[in-house]
Design an enzyme around this catalytic site. Structure first.
Site, PDB file in Angstrom:
ATOM      1  N   PRO A 165      -3.869   7.941  -1.109  1.00 30.88           N
ATOM      2  CA  PRO A 165      -3.003   8.387  -0.012  1.00 30.88           C
ATOM      3  C   PRO A 165      -2.060   9.517  -0.406  1.00 30.88           C
ATOM      4  O   PRO A 165      -1.699  10.342   0.440  1.00 30.88           O
ATOM      5  CB  PRO A 165      -2.227   7.122   0.369  1.00 30.88           C
ATOM      6  CG  PRO A 165      -2.338   6.220  -0.818  1.00 30.88           C
ATOM      7  CD  PRO A 165      -3.663   6.505  -1.430  1.00 30.88           C
ATOM      8  N   HIS A 207       0.835  -1.195   0.000  1.00 32.81           N
ATOM      9  CA  HIS A 207       0.000   0.000   0.000  1.00 32.81           C
ATOM     10  C   HIS A 207       0.871   1.247   0.000  1.00 32.81           C
ATOM     11  O   HIS A 207       1.788   1.367   0.822  1.00 32.81           O
ATOM     12  CB  HIS A 207      -0.900  -0.004   1.239  1.00 32.81           C
ATOM     13  CG  HIS A 207      -1.903   1.112   1.277  1.00 32.81           C
ATOM     14  ND1 HIS A 207      -2.815   1.317   0.268  1.00 32.81           N
ATOM     15  CD2 HIS A 207      -2.132   2.086   2.200  1.00 32.81           C
ATOM     16  CE1 HIS A 207      -3.569   2.366   0.569  1.00 32.81           C
ATOM     17  NE2 HIS A 207      -3.171   2.852   1.740  1.00 32.81           N
TER      18      HIS A 207
END
Length: 250
Positions: free
Chosen positions: A116, A104
């Site tokens: 993000p 991630h």
């Protein structure tokens, strides 16, 4: 020992990680890709995998009984997820002896979920990349490895995304042999952090021309949402949406 891998991926980072895994002694026994309309770099992933059509599965069907049965027959040791946009439920995770891991592009527990790179700039939260165990939450599993990146004052959503992608690839390549040899011990994520969905961008994208903004906040919004050719922040004038991008030199 890990010998058999099911790879679940989308986007350029998945291409880079799958290319690396093809150089390793482990066997890729199945590939799970996004369906048309949501797929990025699907053809490249399929070519790199060198798998027959019956070993290419669709992500939107990942939790269906038929897919679970297929994975069970394949007997994978681990599921490896990279930029994969579908949540894995318990029956899918259980098909792999050692469960599932995910790469991630965020410094967990901050910025779980979508975009993000954007939220690290807007919310001024730590940016980085994390390899973690997949559990029933969204990006909430135990951490295997991670690296923090500094957000530069000249970063846009695009440039930070590219740096996160490079860092994520490097983190995976560095961590993989250690993971294979059992030299990595997982650890729980710290409490707190943040989570965002795709729709959260709709709440911040419109610039209210009658609102007072702190200069820093407005600049951060504009640079976070600068990622051509995608639309980003905008204001309304004359019944139209006027999209804004920013260029930062320094």
């Amino acid at each position: 020992m890990i010998r058999r891998i099911v790879f679940l991926g989308n986007n350029k980072l998945a291409v880079r990680v799958l290319s690396f895994l093809r150089t390793q002694p482990q066997e890729i026994v199945a590939l799970v890709v996004h369906p048309r309309g949501k797929a990025k770099n699907q053809r490249q992933l399929m070519n790199i995998s060198r798998l027959p059509k019956d070993r290419i599965l669709l992500g939107n069907k990942i939790n269906q009984i038929k897919t679970v049965r297929t994975l069970t027959v394949l007997k994978p040791d681990v599921l490896v997820s990279v930029m994969f946009g579908y949540i894995l439920k318990s029956p899918v995770i259980a098909t792999a002896v050692k469960g599932a891991i995910n790469l991630h592009p965020a410094y967990l527990p901050y910025n779980r979920g979508a975009h993000p790179n954007v939220w690290s700039i807007i919310d001024n939260t730590p940016a980085g990349v994390t390899l973690h165990v997949i559990n029933q939450g969204v990006d909430t599993g135990k951490i295997l490895a991670q690296k923090r990146l500094t957000i530069l004052p000249t970063d846009t959503g695009e440039s930070l995304y590219q740096r996160l992608e490079d860092a994520a690839h490097d983190l995976f390549v560095e961590a993989w042999p250690k993971l294979m040899s059992g030299k990595i011990k997982s650890r729980p994520q710290p409490r707190g952090g943040s989570f965002h969905t795709v729709k959260d961008l709709q709440k911040v994208d419109e610039i209210d021309l009658n609102k007072n903004y702190m200069g820093r906040d407005l600049i951060n919004l504009l640079r976070a949402r600068t990622f051509p050719p995608y639309n980003g922040a905008y204001f309304k004038a004359g019944g139209r949406k006027i999209f804004v991008r920013i260029r930062l030199d320094g």
